[in-house]
Write an enzyme that holds these catalytic residues in place. Structure first.
Site, PDB file in Angstrom:
ATOM      1  CD  GLU A  39      -5.629   0.753   2.282  1.00 25.09           C
ATOM      2  OE1 GLU A  39      -6.053   0.477   1.358  1.00 25.09           O
ATOM      3  OE2 GLU A  39      -5.545  -0.230   3.423  1.00 25.09           O
ATOM      4  CB  SER A  82      -9.444  -1.942   3.909  1.00 18.76           C
ATOM      5  OG  SER A  82     -10.185  -3.080   3.287  1.00 18.76           O
ATOM      6  NE  ARG A  93      -3.817  -2.183   0.001  1.00 15.19           N
ATOM      7  CZ  ARG A  93      -3.477  -3.579  -0.514  1.00 15.19           C
ATOM      8  NH1 ARG A  93      -2.180  -3.529  -1.199  1.00 15.19           N
ATOM      9  NH2 ARG A  93      -4.152  -4.659  -0.411  1.00 15.19           N
TER      10      ARG A  93
END
Length: 339
Positions: free
Chosen positions: A335, A239, A166
């Site tokens: 995130e 998420s 990520r």
């Protein structure tokens, strides 16, 4: 100047949480010239330039005192084809899932596991998006970006991008590069990634023993639709926390204390823990505080039930982080990008 710039624009339609904040200036870019004009416009008024895509990875906690430039460029093209391997290119403003469907319609395999991920093509390399065993880096052929400091347009290959979980060069140096278009290595003969149990089980439930890339895409779409709320119905950014990476020793200790711990050993010796499992075990699944909450079916997803502010959502996230750290000794990293 051809770029249309508006003042005091609500960003509610442009972020998937549906948070209502104001942008001092707002414009949409459909080509490189628009991007250059936006850079000049912002510089002339001494305000920052903030580039967004689909707004699916943002949490806005205050009004944005900047020129917000939404990438809305369009274009899909086949660059090379040797009969087996192909290279395709998509403009940054293309909707990611629509692009994935286009590749499947052309008979190209490689992106099926990444179906139904919200956002745009240009944002995908920023986060090195991934799902069900495939990440952008696995199919990446290159991208073209504009350097806001020099005005240079540069091509990047895989090694240049510093992809990690990520993460990428473009996230690390947020604000310098504007991604204009992205290229992907795909195949005509499928080499499917099927080791995720949920995907395997869904295909078996459908009686599919020799799946096609389209079968895998449909399975992934079905799984995601069952587990994740539609942002058009319930505001969310997918998420909200990254799956934490811990040492093998830490994972072993947690496994002794919590035998049902969901954990995935990594090639570098670390272990990736399922953040959703940790949050659910701590009792946060389905929690609601005003209009900010944790989704009732997926503990990894924070949701806006209507009028939650970005600050309210962030405060809830901080409470969850503190609780997980206290219970498990594991730090959860947010995130979405925060503003």
């Amino acid at each position: 100047m051809t770029l249309l710039v508006q003042s005091q624009v609500s960003l509610k339609p442009y972020n998937s949480f549906g948070v209502d904040v104001q942008a001092q200036y707002f414009a949409e870019a459909v080509n490189e010239q628009d991007v250059r004009e936006a850079i000049s416009y912002a510089a002339a008024r001494n305000v920052p330039l903030w580039v967004i895509g689909g707004g699916s990875n943002l949490l806005l906690t205050r009004d944005v005192d900047a020129l917000v430039l939404r990438m809305n460029s369009r274009g899909l093209r086949l660059l090379s084809d040797d009969g087996e391997r192909v290279v395709v290119e998509a403009e940054a403003g293309e909707v990611w899932h629509s692009f994935v469907l286009w590749t499947l319609e052309q008979g190209f395999s490689g992106l099926e596991n990444l179906s139904l991920i919200p956002g745009t093509v240009g944002a995908a390399p920023m986060q090195n998006i991934g799902a069900y065993g495939v990440e952008i880096k696995d199919v990446f052929a290159g991208l073209t970006a504009l350097d806001r400091e020099s005005g240079e347009v540069r091509d990047f290959d895989l090694a240049d991008c510093a992809f990690a979980y990520r993460d990428s060069l473009f996230k690390q140096k947020s604000g310098r590069w504007v991604i204009l278009r992205v290229r992907f290595n795909l195949r005509r003969t499928a080499a499917l990634t099927l080791h995720y149990g949920l995907v395997q089980q869904h295909l078996l439930d459908q009686g599919i023993t020799e799946p096609s890339p389209l079968d895998v895409s449909r399975a992934v779409c079905s799984i995601r639709s069952e587990k994740l709320p539609d942002p058009a119905v319930l505001g969310n950014a997918g998420s909200f926390f990254k799956n934490p990476l811990v040492s093998a020793e830490t994972a072993a200790e947690l496994k002794r204390a919590y035998p049902q711990l969901v954990a995935y050993p990594q090639a570098d010796g670390q272990v990736k823990l399922a953040a959703g499992w940790l949050i659910e075990q701590a009792g946060w699944k389905g929690f609601r505080e005003g209009d900010a909450g944790v989704h009732k079916l997926q503990a990894l997803v924070l949701v806006n039930y209507g009028c939650a502010t970005g600050t309210e959502l962030l405060n809830l996230a901080r409470k969850i982080q503190a609780d997980i750290a206290s219970r498990f000794g594991v730090e959860l990293e947010i995130e979405p990008n925060l503003y």
